[in-house]
Design a protein around this motif. Sequence first.
Motif, PDB file in Angstrom:
ATOM      1  N   PRO A 492       0.826  -1.213   0.000  1.00 50.03           N
ATOM      2  CA  PRO A 492       0.000   0.000   0.000  1.00 50.03           C
ATOM      3  C   PRO A 492       0.856   1.257   0.000  1.00 50.03           C
ATOM      4  O   PRO A 492       1.933   1.285   0.587  1.00 50.03           O
ATOM      5  CB  PRO A 492      -0.805  -0.123   1.299  1.00 50.03           C
ATOM      6  CG  PRO A 492       0.027  -0.981   2.179  1.00 50.03           C
ATOM      7  CD  PRO A 492       0.774  -1.923   1.289  1.00 50.03           C
ATOM      8  N   VAL A 493       0.375   2.296  -0.660  1.00 52.97           N
ATOM      9  CA  VAL A 493       1.002   3.611  -0.638  1.00 52.97           C
ATOM     10  C   VAL A 493       0.115   4.521   0.204  1.00 52.97           C
ATOM     11  O   VAL A 493      -1.024   4.814  -0.166  1.00 52.97           O
ATOM     12  CB  VAL A 493       1.170   4.189  -2.055  1.00 52.97           C
ATOM     13  CG1 VAL A 493       1.768   5.594  -1.986  1.00 52.97           C
ATOM     14  CG2 VAL A 493       2.046   3.271  -2.893  1.00 52.97           C
ATOM     15  N   SER A 494       0.633   4.954   1.346  1.00 50.24           N
ATOM     16  CA  SER A 494      -0.145   5.787   2.255  1.00 50.24           C
ATOM     17  C   SER A 494      -0.342   7.176   1.654  1.00 50.24           C
ATOM     18  O   SER A 494       0.586   7.777   1.112  1.00 50.24           O
ATOM     19  CB  SER A 494       0.562   5.895   3.606  1.00 50.24           C
ATOM     20  OG  SER A 494      -0.143   6.750   4.483  1.00 50.24           O
ATOM     21  N   ASP A 495      -1.569   7.691   1.760  1.00 55.54           N
ATOM     22  CA  ASP A 495      -1.909   9.013   1.228  1.00 55.54           C
ATOM     23  C   ASP A 495      -3.002   9.583   2.115  1.00 55.54           C
ATOM     24  O   ASP A 495      -4.107   9.030   2.195  1.00 55.54           O
ATOM     25  CB  ASP A 495      -2.381   8.887  -0.223  1.00 55.54           C
ATOM     26  CG  ASP A 495      -2.662  10.246  -0.873  1.00 55.54           C
ATOM     27  OD1 ASP A 495      -2.691  11.265  -0.150  1.00 55.54           O
ATOM     28  OD2 ASP A 495      -2.861  10.273  -2.093  1.00 55.54           O
ATOM     29  N   TRP A 501      -3.268   3.525  -1.636  1.00 58.21           N
ATOM     30  CA  TRP A 501      -3.256   3.075  -3.027  1.00 58.21           C
ATOM     31  C   TRP A 501      -2.498   1.750  -3.111  1.00 58.21           C
ATOM     32  O   TRP A 501      -1.391   1.645  -2.601  1.00 58.21           O
ATOM     33  CB  TRP A 501      -2.534   4.087  -3.920  1.00 58.21           C
ATOM     34  CG  TRP A 501      -3.099   5.481  -3.896  1.00 58.21           C
ATOM     35  CD1 TRP A 501      -2.763   6.475  -3.035  1.00 58.21           C
ATOM     36  CD2 TRP A 501      -4.066   6.023  -4.780  1.00 58.21           C
ATOM     37  NE1 TRP A 501      -3.458   7.621  -3.306  1.00 58.21           N
ATOM     38  CE2 TRP A 501      -4.280   7.372  -4.390  1.00 58.21           C
ATOM     39  CE3 TRP A 501      -4.795   5.520  -5.866  1.00 58.21           C
ATOM     40  CZ2 TRP A 501      -5.171   8.210  -5.035  1.00 58.21           C
ATOM     41  CZ3 TRP A 501      -5.680   6.357  -6.518  1.00 58.21           C
ATOM     42  CH2 TRP A 501      -5.864   7.682  -6.107  1.00 58.21           C
ATOM     43  N   PRO A 502      -3.048   0.728  -3.782  1.00 50.11           N
ATOM     44  CA  PRO A 502      -2.267  -0.504  -3.978  1.00 50.11           C
ATOM     45  C   PRO A 502      -1.213  -0.293  -5.065  1.00 50.11           C
ATOM     46  O   PRO A 502      -1.518   0.222  -6.145  1.00 50.11           O
ATOM     47  CB  PRO A 502      -3.326  -1.525  -4.410  1.00 50.11           C
ATOM     48  CG  PRO A 502      -4.431  -0.712  -5.004  1.00 50.11           C
ATOM     49  CD  PRO A 502      -4.434   0.608  -4.289  1.00 50.11           C
ATOM     50  N   PHE A 503       0.017  -0.672  -4.752  1.00 51.58           N
ATOM     51  CA  PHE A 503       1.120  -0.540  -5.702  1.00 51.58           C
ATOM     52  C   PHE A 503       1.618  -1.938  -6.027  1.00 51.58           C
ATOM     53  O   PHE A 503       2.047  -2.682  -5.139  1.00 51.58           O
ATOM     54  CB  PHE A 503       2.236   0.307  -5.094  1.00 51.58           C
ATOM     55  CG  PHE A 503       3.456   0.448  -5.966  1.00 51.58           C
ATOM     56  CD1 PHE A 503       3.354   0.584  -7.335  1.00 51.58           C
ATOM     57  CD2 PHE A 503       4.731   0.441  -5.404  1.00 51.58           C
ATOM     58  CE1 PHE A 503       4.465   0.712  -8.137  1.00 51.58           C
ATOM     59  CE2 PHE A 503       5.862   0.570  -6.186  1.00 51.58           C
ATOM     60  CZ  PHE A 503       5.734   0.703  -7.567  1.00 51.58           C
ATOM     61  N   TYR A 504       1.556  -2.293  -7.315  1.00 50.17           N
ATOM     62  CA  TYR A 504       2.000  -3.602  -7.775  1.00 50.17           C
ATOM     63  C   TYR A 504       3.368  -3.427  -8.420  1.00 50.17           C
ATOM     64  O   TYR A 504       3.523  -2.625  -9.352  1.00 50.17           O
ATOM     65  CB  TYR A 504       0.996  -4.180  -8.778  1.00 50.17           C
ATOM     66  CG  TYR A 504      -0.417  -4.247  -8.215  1.00 50.17           C
ATOM     67  CD1 TYR A 504      -0.805  -5.259  -7.346  1.00 50.17           C
ATOM     68  CD2 TYR A 504      -1.355  -3.264  -8.552  1.00 50.17           C
ATOM     69  CE1 TYR A 504      -2.088  -5.304  -6.819  1.00 50.17           C
ATOM     70  CE2 TYR A 504      -2.646  -3.300  -8.030  1.00 50.17           C
ATOM     71  CZ  TYR A 504      -2.999  -4.322  -7.163  1.00 50.17           C
ATOM     72  OH  TYR A 504      -4.268  -4.360  -6.644  1.00 50.17           O
TER      73      TYR A 504
END
Length: 756
Positions: A492-495, A501-504
């Motif tokens: 996950p990318v914290s915002d 946001w899921p980061f693949y």
Amino acid sequence: MKKKAKGIMIPHTHWDREWRYPIWKNRSLLVDFMKQLLDLIETDREYRCFVTDGQCVMIEDYLEICPEEEERVRQAVQAGRLVIGPWYTLPDLYPLDGECLVRNLLKGIRYCQGFGGHLGIGYNSFGWGQTAQFPQIYKSFGFDFLIAAKRVSKERAPYCEFWWRGPDGTKILTSRLGKDARANGFFQAYIPIRHGIKYLSDDYRFRWGKTGQVFHHADAEKAYQDYFRIDKATGYHKDQVNEAFQTAWSAMDETLMPDERLILVGSDFTTPQPILTRMIRDANKQCDDVEFSMGTLEEYAKKLLDHLKDNSLVPEVQGELRDGPACNTSANALATRIPIKQLNKKVENLLLRHVEPLAALLAMQGHDYPTVLLQKAWTYLLQAHPHDSINGVTQDKSVEDTLYRLNQAQEIGEVVYEQSIATLIQELELSDLDEDAVLLLIHNPLPTPVREILKVCVDTPKEDNVWEVEIFDTQGQTLDSQFISRREMTCPVSDLEARPWPFYYDRHTIYIDPGQIPAGGYKVLQVRPRTHFQRQTEWWPQMRTSQGQDIAPNAHTLENDFLHASVNSDGTVKLTDKQTDRTWEDIHYFEDTGDIGDYWAYYPPYQNQTYISKGGPAKIWLEDNGPLSATIAVEIRMKLPVTGHLPEKFVIGESRRSQEQTEVIIVTRLTLKRNSRKLDIHTVVNNTAESHRIRVMIPTDIQTDYANSAGHFTVDRRPHIPPRDNGGQFYPEMQTLPQQTFVDVSDGQNGLAVVN
């Protein structure tokens, strides 16, 4: 009329924040103690002062529970009746970084200043051994006199007083006190007068129904715990006064100021001693030659300095005060509860060598310094440093509490460091780069340039299908790298303006040679794809290539331009310095021996058995290899006694290691990197045995009289042949010596150092 000699009586306590009991049990005892002490100070005008053992955290702890008492405490301190500090907590010295000792004093003095003052002399009746740098440290804080115990021998300091010289030449007048040191007046006078029984006599034992009202847990789960007396002792044995005071007076016979002697009255967790002024009045009626009175340590120090300033009999002692025996300097405690020591060192390095340097540099650029957060981290860290806590010579619950404090300090440090790195990144000029550039920032917090082979993880978006990456610098120069692994991952990318946001992505783990990173500086590198791949392909993967410059030519050898290391079949190592053509044979094996001592002192059983791994079979495999780094793993299995038997009172019953055995597995990884002048060693012991000591052996065959070890702001130079007493004896246990970050032996031409 002959002038009477003077005995200066000063009550105190030694209040461990946590030792025999966990912190909240101690805190409840502290509340009762402080209330009694403050009442005594306010009602007995002859009660001159009370010393809180050189610390002030006990005041902080008390006021956390009783904040309404703050003004009473402040008035007592300002009147000189309650003497606090200068230390914050009472640290053991050798497990700690020297900077932590300075910060401890700084925090203690600043806290005390909020109440009106602190103890005006150096005070170290605690700590298991005294660091060589204390004369300079204490002098730098403005102290001219020091009380230090645990321990200097009578061979080095035949009198109570001596000039202690530090490595830089700084001298400070020091007292080791006399018989029973800080406990003299309590053992010799207070106990017999209060209870009518001499301490350390056969009569000193609890008598049911006569020694007071006690309670104890009767449920099976807590029945192991101590009994506690819940009423206050009221006895007073006037017939004991004369002999008791004469005994306490005689305990200071070795002083160089025989007509004016210091008698400290107190011990571990002791009462404020409410009958002390009555004792002194009665003693003065019964003793013809000595007049006893309460005084202050500062007054005594001034008189002693004036008396001895031109006295040629005052000996000079240089270096550490750590003369043994081991039970007095608790040499074994340095090796207990290793996870505490490891975590503490990690936190010290984080705060001192990463967080603070970067935060300070950013503050110089106009950014806010994280004062409050770092103060909180330091409070947690220093509260983990009391001598019992940092050594773990406590109940298991207190060990968990110490680890908790260290973990809090570590988390705060990591958060501040991450924030500082983020601030640094925002300061970078990146306008020339593509907005989708993948960057790698390398920060060097040290005050010297650094060049090391680094193991890094870099991520590329999954949709880019990157098979292999390359790293290049701002001049476009491609850096040497070594592939380790790749793995498809999600994170996950914290915002704060959205849900995470899921980061693949694909994670590429590689070694890189980033070149030299400037002192206190950084380097920005860019990651770009070298090759791509079809993610759906199920066969014919892309094959690796090599330049044929791997550091491990085979599964048992490591070699670079400086070192050649080969692992023998028993796991020992043959190490050659290629620059000097010097070879060390059979280094790195393990020795295991019995230890039936306690937390504080190593003590082998009488019928001991010592085992070594040298000569036995080892499992050896090459785990990692390439042009930048290679690692060989060695597994050793030692059959060792399950436990050891301690004879009662060290006399009654068996004293041997058990016949039943267990298998202890030791896995060591030996890593050599390109251009490195050191062989990195990481060892994990899966310990399944009890009552034993295991250590790694690194024989050097270097002919030298001394070993050099990292101390506190100095290098401690120690003789290979131990100093002996007048009878030619020495304590073998004291030859296991502490160090901060390295120990080194050298004959002037060749040397070998172990750096940790």
